[in-house]
Design a protein around this motif. Structure first.
Motif, mmCIF file in Angstrom:
data_model
loop_
_atom_site.group_PDB
_atom_site.id
_atom_site.type_symbol
_atom_site.label_atom_id
_atom_site.label_comp_id
_atom_site.label_asym_id
_atom_site.label_seq_id
_atom_site.Cartn_x
_atom_site.Cartn_y
_atom_site.Cartn_z
ATOM 1 N N ALA A 52 28.678 43.790 40.714
ATOM 2 C CA ALA A 52 29.424 45.049 40.690
ATOM 3 C C ALA A 52 30.505 45.062 41.771
ATOM 4 O O ALA A 52 31.512 45.754 41.638
ATOM 5 C CB ALA A 52 28.470 46.219 40.885
ATOM 6 N N ARG A 53 30.300 44.315 42.836
ATOM 7 C CA ARG A 53 31.255 44.366 43.954
ATOM 8 C C ARG A 53 32.125 43.120 44.075
ATOM 9 O O ARG A 53 33.168 43.145 44.719
ATOM 10 C CB ARG A 53 30.511 44.621 45.263
ATOM 11 C CG ARG A 53 29.859 46.011 45.293
ATOM 12 C CD ARG A 53 29.085 46.228 46.568
ATOM 13 N NE ARG A 53 29.922 46.182 47.736
ATOM 14 C CZ ARG A 53 29.567 45.608 48.880
ATOM 15 N NH1 ARG A 53 28.394 45.038 49.000
ATOM 16 N NH2 ARG A 53 30.377 45.612 49.908
ATOM 17 N N CYS A 54 31.660 42.001 43.502
ATOM 18 C CA CYS A 54 32.422 40.755 43.633
ATOM 19 C C CYS A 54 33.435 40.657 42.499
ATOM 20 O O CYS A 54 33.095 40.944 41.349
ATOM 21 C CB CYS A 54 31.476 39.555 43.597
ATOM 22 S SG CYS A 54 30.378 39.541 45.024
ATOM 23 N N ARG A 55 34.651 40.249 42.834
ATOM 24 C CA ARG A 55 35.686 40.220 41.799
ATOM 25 C C ARG A 55 36.427 38.880 41.833
ATOM 26 O O ARG A 55 36.709 38.345 42.916
ATOM 27 C CB ARG A 55 36.667 41.379 42.014
ATOM 28 C CG ARG A 55 35.963 42.739 41.896
ATOM 29 C CD ARG A 55 36.896 43.787 41.351
ATOM 30 N NE ARG A 55 38.122 43.896 42.121
ATOM 31 C CZ ARG A 55 38.273 44.686 43.178
ATOM 32 N NH1 ARG A 55 37.268 45.444 43.576
ATOM 33 N NH2 ARG A 55 39.416 44.736 43.816
ATOM 34 N N PRO A 56 36.779 38.358 40.647
ATOM 35 C CA PRO A 56 37.449 37.055 40.573
ATOM 36 C C PRO A 56 38.743 36.999 41.381
ATOM 37 O O PRO A 56 39.044 35.989 42.009
ATOM 38 C CB PRO A 56 37.741 36.852 39.088
ATOM 39 C CG PRO A 56 36.983 37.896 38.355
ATOM 40 C CD PRO A 56 36.537 38.939 39.311
ATOM 41 N N GLU A 57 39.484 38.107 41.404
ATOM 42 C CA GLU A 57 40.761 38.039 42.130
ATOM 43 C C GLU A 57 40.529 37.975 43.647
ATOM 44 O O GLU A 57 41.297 37.353 44.378
ATOM 45 C CB GLU A 57 41.705 39.201 41.747
ATOM 46 C CG GLU A 57 41.218 40.597 42.033
ATOM 47 C CD GLU A 57 40.342 41.188 40.902
ATOM 48 O OE1 GLU A 57 39.763 40.408 40.114
ATOM 49 O OE2 GLU A 57 40.227 42.426 40.846
ATOM 50 N N LEU A 58 39.429 38.596 44.101
ATOM 51 C CA LEU A 58 39.104 38.515 45.533
ATOM 52 C C LEU A 58 38.671 37.087 45.880
ATOM 53 O O LEU A 58 39.003 36.547 46.931
ATOM 54 C CB LEU A 58 37.993 39.503 45.885
ATOM 55 C CG LEU A 58 38.373 40.984 45.778
ATOM 56 C CD1 LEU A 58 37.156 41.876 45.952
ATOM 57 C CD2 LEU A 58 39.429 41.328 46.835
ATOM 58 N N GLU A 59 37.908 36.488 44.962
ATOM 59 C CA GLU A 59 37.463 35.114 45.172
ATOM 60 C C GLU A 59 38.674 34.175 45.240
ATOM 61 O O GLU A 59 38.771 33.331 46.144
ATOM 62 C CB GLU A 59 36.532 34.707 44.029
ATOM 63 C CG GLU A 59 36.025 33.291 44.181
ATOM 64 C CD GLU A 59 35.184 32.858 42.993
ATOM 65 O OE1 GLU A 59 34.351 33.668 42.520
ATOM 66 O OE2 GLU A 59 35.356 31.711 42.548
ATOM 67 N N ALA A 60 39.598 34.335 44.306
ATOM 68 C CA ALA A 60 40.781 33.460 44.280
ATOM 69 C C ALA A 60 41.574 33.604 45.585
ATOM 70 O O ALA A 60 42.024 32.610 46.172
ATOM 71 C CB ALA A 60 41.651 33.805 43.079
ATOM 72 N N ALA A 61 41.687 34.849 46.055
ATOM 73 C CA ALA A 61 42.450 35.081 47.288
ATOM 74 C C ALA A 61 41.729 34.455 48.489
ATOM 75 O O ALA A 61 42.360 33.868 49.379
ATOM 76 C CB ALA A 61 42.638 36.578 47.499
ATOM 77 N N MET A 62 40.396 34.559 48.504
ATOM 78 C CA MET A 62 39.626 33.961 49.607
ATOM 79 C C MET A 62 39.816 32.444 49.639
ATOM 80 O O MET A 62 40.031 31.849 50.696
ATOM 81 C CB MET A 62 38.131 34.230 49.403
ATOM 82 C CG MET A 62 37.663 35.536 49.992
ATOM 83 S SD MET A 62 35.850 35.579 50.014
ATOM 84 C CE MET A 62 35.620 36.868 51.240
ATOM 85 N N LEU A 63 39.735 31.820 48.461
ATOM 86 C CA LEU A 63 39.872 30.364 48.395
ATOM 87 C C LEU A 63 41.268 29.943 48.864
ATOM 88 O O LEU A 63 41.428 28.951 49.571
ATOM 89 C CB LEU A 63 39.611 29.837 46.981
ATOM 90 C CG LEU A 63 38.205 30.066 46.401
ATOM 91 C CD1 LEU A 63 37.988 29.213 45.161
ATOM 92 C CD2 LEU A 63 37.106 29.764 47.412
ATOM 93 N N GLU A 64 42.246 30.740 48.482
ATOM 94 C CA GLU A 64 43.615 30.404 48.882
ATOM 95 C C GLU A 64 43.753 30.479 50.410
ATOM 96 O O GLU A 64 44.335 29.597 51.040
ATOM 97 C CB GLU A 64 44.581 31.376 48.205
ATOM 98 C CG GLU A 64 46.005 30.868 48.240
ATOM 99 C CD GLU A 64 46.999 31.954 47.876
ATOM 100 O OE1 GLU A 64 46.768 32.650 46.866
ATOM 101 O OE2 GLU A 64 47.993 32.097 48.621
ATOM 102 N N GLY A 278 43.076 40.883 58.604
ATOM 103 C CA GLY A 278 43.034 40.148 57.340
ATOM 104 C C GLY A 278 43.879 38.883 57.422
ATOM 105 O O GLY A 278 44.997 38.916 57.956
ATOM 106 N N ILE A 279 43.347 37.781 56.916
ATOM 107 C CA ILE A 279 44.090 36.521 56.978
ATOM 108 C C ILE A 279 45.386 36.627 56.165
ATOM 109 O O ILE A 279 46.437 36.157 56.598
ATOM 110 C CB ILE A 279 43.208 35.343 56.487
ATOM 111 C CG1 ILE A 279 41.955 35.221 57.381
ATOM 112 C CG2 ILE A 279 43.996 34.025 56.482
ATOM 113 C CD1 ILE A 279 42.217 34.997 58.853
ATOM 114 N N ALA A 280 45.319 37.283 55.008
ATOM 115 C CA ALA A 280 46.531 37.399 54.179
ATOM 116 C C ALA A 280 47.618 38.166 54.929
ATOM 117 O O ALA A 280 48.794 37.776 54.904
ATOM 118 C CB ALA A 280 46.194 38.096 52.866
#
Ligand code: GLU
Length: 303
Positions: A52-64, A278-280
């Motif tokens: 419910a809280r984890c999202r693919p776009e957040l994952e992609a941003a973290m990996l980047e 935030g790193i971004a």
């Protein structure tokens, strides 16, 4: 050439439910540096059991962000949401040994039973007061038949008995590298009264998620052959529970490095909402990976 070269396996295991901040960067870089100092391997694991809280776009941003920091990891990356079968199997085996019980309490139910604040906090806050531990069979069946949602809790006293009693538990240990509350490196033995009174009957599956952090992390570190766990000192109490679960589930015990937490200017630990950490944002503001290392007090990356 590092110590124990090929045998060291470190990991970084973020939950993609927010943006990567300086605290994550410190943790990931500490694990990365340790793996490299020892000529070891570095793994990434996506801890996404809370769908419910984890999202693919957040994952992609973290990996980047992690890649930008200079980290590289082996693929395919292990994703906890793909491991639900393994968690269910372990839960079934603990259940078959009589070590689990269903807990129907809501957060509110638990709050209303808890009295004075606990002296020592466990890994999940105050210990569960045990309301459902001795629920009469008739009531339990009734609630299950009603379809009332329940968590599964580890009966800590029975877990002790299954391992041979508190005396045996007090001999279980893990190697701490670096700090943890209390500080130094060395062997940490489990304290049975801390497990009973402060940790209590921890949840191994939640109402809305068919596993929990504690169960998943123990099974996955073993599954991935992790030899060294690097994570924040806020998880020091959790490591006691993890060590106990390793004994119950017949899994090996890695070494643990509990590092300091990165705090904001007011001394509060960073949260995912602290945008200026935030790193971004830092990247967008012109920071380099070298700057990030400097900000968290890590030495320059080795070539
Ligand atoms: N997913 C956990 C977190 O983001 C990782 C904790 C651990 O390294 O065991 O806090």
């Amino acid at each position: 050439m590092g110590r124990n070269s090929a045998s060291v396996i470190e990991r970084f295991a973020p939950s993609p439910n927010g943006a990567l901040h300086l605290g994550h960067a410190f943790s990931a870089l500490t694990a990365w540096d340790a793996a490299h100092a020892d000529g070891g391997r570095f793994l990434l694991r996506i801890e996404d059991i809370d769908q419910a809280r984890c999202r693919p776009e957040l994952e992609a941003a973290m990996l980047e962000d992690l890649e930008w920091l200079g980290l590289r990891w082996e693929t395919p990356v292990l994703r906890q949401s793909d491991r639900m079968g393994a968690y269910a199997e372990a839960l079934a085996s603990l259940d078959a040994r009589g070590l689990l019980y269903p807990c129907f309490c809501s957060r509110k139910d638990i709050q209303s039973v808890l009295q004075a604040p606990q002296e020592q906090a466990g890994p999940d806050g105050p210990a569960y007061p045990g309301t459902c531990r001795d629920l009469p069979e008739r009531k339990r069946i009734q609630r299950e038949t009603n379809g009332d949602p329940f968590a599964l809790r580890l009966n800590m006293r029975r877990a002790f008995a299954a391992l041979g009693g508190a005396g045996v538990v007090s001999k279980l240990s893990f190697i701490a590298l670096g700090r943890g509350p209390g500080g130094d490196s060395g062997k940490v033995t489990l304290d049975p009264s801390f497990l009973i009174d402060a940790c209590g009957d921890v949840a191994l599956a939640r109402k809305e998620i068919p596993t929990s952090y504690h169960l998943a992390v123990v099974l996955d570190d073993a599954h991935q052959g992790v030899t060294h766990v690097t994570r924040g000192e806020d998880l020091f109490a959790a490591t006691h529970v993890h060590r106990l679960l390793q004994a119950l589930l017949g899994r090996p015990t890695p070494h643990y490095r509990h590092h300091k937490l990165i705090r904001d200017e007011d001394g509060r630990r960073l949260a995912k909402r602290d945008r200026d950490a935030g790193i971004a944002e830092l990247r967008a503001g012109g920071a380099t990976p070298k700057d990030i290392r400097e900000m968290v007090g890590l030495p320059e990356a080795r070539p």
